[in-house]
Design a protein around this motif. Structure first.
Motif, PDB file in Angstrom:
ATOM      1  N   ARG A  35      51.191  69.951  39.701  1.00 24.41           N
ATOM      2  CA  ARG A  35      52.129  71.164  40.177  1.00 24.41           C
ATOM      3  C   ARG A  35      51.446  72.026  41.372  1.00 24.41           C
ATOM      4  O   ARG A  35      50.218  72.112  41.172  1.00 24.41           O
ATOM      5  CB  ARG A  35      52.533  72.030  38.830  1.00 24.41           C
ATOM      6  CG  ARG A  35      53.065  71.068  37.838  1.00 24.41           C
ATOM      7  CD  ARG A  35      53.480  71.752  36.667  1.00 24.41           C
ATOM      8  NE  ARG A  35      54.124  73.138  37.051  1.00 24.41           N
ATOM      9  CZ  ARG A  35      55.521  72.991  37.192  1.00 24.41           C
ATOM     10  NH1 ARG A  35      55.931  71.585  37.165  1.00 24.41           N
ATOM     11  NH2 ARG A  35      56.451  74.146  37.462  1.00 24.41           N
ATOM     12  N   THR A  79      55.553  75.541  42.991  1.00 26.32           N
ATOM     13  CA  THR A  79      56.308  75.207  41.557  1.00 26.32           C
ATOM     14  C   THR A  79      55.952  75.989  40.420  1.00 26.32           C
ATOM     15  O   THR A  79      56.888  76.683  39.658  1.00 26.32           O
ATOM     16  CB  THR A  79      56.224  73.633  41.521  1.00 26.32           C
ATOM     17  OG1 THR A  79      54.704  73.642  41.294  1.00 26.32           O
ATOM     18  CG2 THR A  79      56.686  72.849  42.411  1.00 26.32           C
ATOM     19  N   GLU A  80      54.645  76.442  40.352  1.00 25.86           N
ATOM     20  CA  GLU A  80      54.334  77.149  39.236  1.00 25.86           C
ATOM     21  C   GLU A  80      54.960  78.640  39.397  1.00 25.86           C
ATOM     22  O   GLU A  80      55.198  79.159  38.434  1.00 25.86           O
ATOM     23  CB  GLU A  80      52.731  77.339  39.124  1.00 25.86           C
ATOM     24  CG  GLU A  80      52.013  76.135  38.842  1.00 25.86           C
ATOM     25  CD  GLU A  80      52.254  75.719  37.468  1.00 25.86           C
ATOM     26  OE1 GLU A  80      51.297  75.464  36.700  1.00 25.86           O
ATOM     27  OE2 GLU A  80      53.607  75.426  36.939  1.00 25.86           O
ATOM     28  N   HIS A 132      58.602  78.753  38.881  1.00 26.04           N
ATOM     29  CA  HIS A 132      58.929  78.557  37.467  1.00 26.04           C
ATOM     30  C   HIS A 132      58.563  79.775  36.632  1.00 26.04           C
ATOM     31  O   HIS A 132      59.456  80.151  35.736  1.00 26.04           O
ATOM     32  CB  HIS A 132      58.327  77.350  36.908  1.00 26.04           C
ATOM     33  CG  HIS A 132      58.433  76.963  35.298  1.00 26.04           C
ATOM     34  ND1 HIS A 132      57.726  77.585  34.654  1.00 26.04           N
ATOM     35  CD2 HIS A 132      59.424  76.497  34.995  1.00 26.04           C
ATOM     36  CE1 HIS A 132      58.306  77.236  33.415  1.00 26.04           C
ATOM     37  NE2 HIS A 132      59.341  76.701  33.604  1.00 26.04           N
ATOM     38  N   GLY A 191      54.460  78.138  31.414  1.00 28.82           N
ATOM     39  CA  GLY A 191      54.291  79.086  32.538  1.00 28.82           C
ATOM     40  C   GLY A 191      54.124  80.486  32.348  1.00 28.82           C
ATOM     41  O   GLY A 191      54.030  81.448  32.928  1.00 28.82           O
ATOM     42  N   THR A 235      59.056  68.912  34.583  1.00 32.42           N
ATOM     43  CA  THR A 235      59.853  69.977  35.097  1.00 32.42           C
ATOM     44  C   THR A 235      59.438  71.327  35.056  1.00 32.42           C
ATOM     45  O   THR A 235      60.486  72.240  35.241  1.00 32.42           O
ATOM     46  CB  THR A 235      61.330  69.542  34.571  1.00 32.42           C
ATOM     47  OG1 THR A 235      61.132  70.215  33.055  1.00 32.42           O
ATOM     48  CG2 THR A 235      61.573  68.306  34.552  1.00 32.42           C
ATOM     49  N   GLY A 236      58.304  71.850  34.540  1.00 39.95           N
ATOM     50  CA  GLY A 236      57.910  73.261  34.416  1.00 39.95           C
ATOM     51  C   GLY A 236      57.715  73.839  33.167  1.00 39.95           C
ATOM     52  O   GLY A 236      56.740  74.646  33.060  1.00 39.95           O
ATOM     53  N   THR A 246      68.588  75.133  39.976  1.00 42.16           N
ATOM     54  CA  THR A 246      68.147  73.985  39.584  1.00 42.16           C
ATOM     55  C   THR A 246      69.327  73.043  39.395  1.00 42.16           C
ATOM     56  O   THR A 246      70.699  73.568  38.948  1.00 42.16           O
ATOM     57  CB  THR A 246      67.743  74.306  38.126  1.00 42.16           C
ATOM     58  OG1 THR A 246      66.599  75.022  38.280  1.00 42.16           O
ATOM     59  CG2 THR A 246      67.258  72.728  37.422  1.00 42.16           C
ATOM     60  N   GLN A 296      60.968  74.058  40.721  1.00 45.72           N
ATOM     61  CA  GLN A 296      60.122  73.962  39.579  1.00 45.72           C
ATOM     62  C   GLN A 296      59.719  72.637  39.360  1.00 45.72           C
ATOM     63  O   GLN A 296      58.738  72.443  38.380  1.00 45.72           O
ATOM     64  CB  GLN A 296      60.490  74.683  38.297  1.00 45.72           C
ATOM     65  CG  GLN A 296      61.719  74.261  37.678  1.00 45.72           C
ATOM     66  CD  GLN A 296      62.861  74.275  38.170  1.00 45.72           C
ATOM     67  OE1 GLN A 296      63.183  74.135  39.278  1.00 45.72           O
ATOM     68  NE2 GLN A 296      63.922  74.727  37.239  1.00 45.72           N
TER      69      GLN A 296
END
Length: 570
Positions: A183, A187-188, A191, A220, A351-352, A383, A411
């Motif tokens: 990740r 993305t982090e 998310h 997260g 996916t996060g 999404t 994410q």
């Protein structure tokens, strides 16, 4: 104007604006402001840099939700090092694989789990070993507090780009060896923004860590709770009495819990509040009580009386659960008995995890709210969640036609670590460019999905993914096992639990050469505790296809015949 999205900005935001506000309540009772939290992260970064850790190096954290995990994670990430959290329920062989696969350079391990690393330290590339209690650990380990005390706060922070890898989260090995989910800062960050929105996180929230921080970086929340300037209340595992005490004494407003944890809390409530022999069933009515009083409304309209546990403090409590939905009775108990507000989300490590949520208030009525909350829900902002057939076409919104959930969004993971073929397959199976979850679902007229089955033979027990392949391989190591198939079986406590159908070597299921209890002990000696095969049924043969493949679907149908669906609540 475009600025890069960098995860260390979450801590910077908090200490800039909330420096003197409480950031962390530690498991040992120590309390840290955001200024103190930030300084300890700086000192750990400086210490790592002095030990040769550079941008891109992997730093593992093995910790049961203490303040040290937060400090070690942000300390490592401030160097651009890759935070690699480890599941503390694994065994030494699992850690040997992960540390070697990721090429981990340094590790912080809580004293309760450091012995598992010590057992394999000569087999892994790791060179720096830090713990929080050296007197409780054999071998040569450095003490975290001594390290940060001696390090100073000065370190050279490298320039970082949002498309660079900053965390690797290892899956639980549902299809063989665990895969490292890579990740990026981007993305982090995105998310964490989604989590802040859909969990309605604000700076006056107090978050109780019942969800493992190693699970996709605590879904997260190590970023979102920090960035919003809220308070982290740390724990060492889930103890219902301590959870309830923390909620009341720390005025907790938000927590996340697998259905198994919710059931533990319900059992605790029943033991301390419900009349003997009476089960909590909940109320079908929506509550309109004023929860700001700190009193817990009951079904009879009275507040909690003497001897009954207060399940909230002054603040309204929000709780989020994930994956397979809790049964309606659980949701009713949490909302109507505890007076908490429950949300249900869905996703995966890749996916996060957040991609859908069932918290659709405008669609809820008195009659359907529990039915909606049991669904995995609708896609969150930015999404694209689809349920597609074998040809990659969207299934109709009839809530009947099965398809696989495929998703695209900011994410979603960048790739699997050192596994290009697995990455290609994950993003190109039915629909090009979408991550394929392996979960089979239907879609209703509102576009809300509901998982009905699984494409692969994954067992989710108490929120942990278990590979049936790994369990079968372990059973096959026993001389008395001629053939075996492991499937998820329904469990009131864990949602699902592994069950093995075993063909004994002598071919006689009525008189096998090894007892079921002995075979269970055989798996206990070789697997993490949550993977132990506690249910074993001897059979004469397994159902097979014409080509010799075991038809697990038939076994699942048999095992789940009395259930509403063929997945559990784990």
């Amino acid at each position: 104007m475009e600025t890069p999205l960098i995860v260390t900005d979450f801590l910077e935001q908090a200490r800039d604006y909330y420096g003197e506000q409480e950031a962390i309540v530690g498991t040992d009772g120590d309390r840290f402001t955001y200024a103190e939290f930030g300084e300890r992260a700086d000192r750990f970064a400086a210490a790592l840099q002095k030990r040769g850790i550079e941008k891109g190096d992997r730093v593992a954290v093995l910790d049961p939700n203490t303040q040290y995990h937060l400090e070690a994670a942000f300390g490592a990430m401030q160097l651009g090092a890759v935070h690699t959290p480890l599941n503390y329920r694994l065994e030494p062989d699992d850690y040997e694989y992960i540390l070697s696969d990721a090429g981990v350079d340094a590790i912080f391990a809580d004293y309760e789990y450091a012995e598992k690393i010590e057992a394999i330290r000569d087999e892994v590339p790791t060179e720096t070993f830090v713990t929080n209690d050296t007197e409780s650990v054999d071998g040569e380990w450095e003490d975290f507090d001594a390290v940060v005390s001696a390090a100073g706060t000065e370190f050279e922070q490298p320039e970082m780009a949002e498309d660079e890898i900053i965390t690797i989260n290892y899956t639980s090995g549902t299809t063989g060896d665990p895969k490292g989910v890579c990740r990026t800062h981007r993305t982090e960050t995105l998310h964490a923004y989604l989590m802040s929105i859909y969990h309605e996180i604000t700076d006056d929230d107090t978050y109780l860590w019942t969800l493992p921080m190693f699970h996709v970086n605590g879904w997260g929340h190590i970023y979102a709770v920090t960035g919003m300037g809220a308070t982290h209340v740390c724990t060492r595992g889930v103890n219902p009495d301590k959870v309830v005490t923390a909620i009341r004494e720390e005025d907790v407003s938000f927590l996340c819990a697998a259905p198994a944890v919710l059931n533990q809390l319900i059992d605790y409530y029943e033991e301390h509040a419900a009349p003997k022999g009476q089960r909590i069933e909940g109320s079908a009515e929506l509550r309109s009580a004023d929860h700001s009083s700190g009193q817990s409304p009951r079904e009879d309209g009275e507040t909690a009386g003497a001897g009954e546990p207060e399940m909230m403090g002054e603040k309204q409590v929000r709780v989020t659960t994930a994956g397979s939905a809790p049964p309606e009775a659980t949701i009713r108990a949490v909302e109507d008995r505890f007076s908490w507000y429950l949300k249900h989300l869905y996703g995966a490590t890749e996916t996060g995890p957040l991609i859908t949520i069932s918290d659709a208030k405008r669609l809820m009525t008195d009659d359907n709210r529990f039915e909606i909350k049991k669904r995995q829900g609708m896609g969150v902002l930015g999404t694209d969640v689809r349920v597609v057939d074998e040809d990659g076409e969207d299934v109709p919104r009839d809530d009947q036609t099965l398809g696989e959930i495929a998703v695209r969004g900011n994410q979603i993971m960048d790739r699997y670590w050192n596994k290009p073929e697995a990455t290609e397959e994950a993003f190109s199976d039915r629909v090009e460019g979408y991550y394929h979850t392996g979960d089979l679902a239907t879609v209703d007229e509102n576009g809300m999905i509901a998982i009905r089955d699984r494409k692969k033979d994954i067992i989710i027990s108490g929120g942990e993914n278990i590979s049936s392949i790994e369990l079968e391989d372990t059973l096959f190591d026993h001389d008395a096992v001629a053939d075996a198939a492991v499937i998820p079986a329904p469990s009131d406590e864990w949602g699902e639990t592994p069950k093995a159908f075993v063909v004994p070597s002598n071919g006689d299921p009525t008189d096998p050469p090894v007892s079921a209890d002995e075979l269970t002990e055989f798996t206990r000696d070789r697997l993490a505790s949550y993977k132990v095969v506690r249910r074993i049924e001897y059979v004469e043969e397994l159902p097979k296809t014409a080509t010799g493949k075991t038809q697990k679907y038939e076994l699942r149908q048999q095992e789940w015949a009395d259930e509403d669906r063929m997945i559990g609540e784990g």
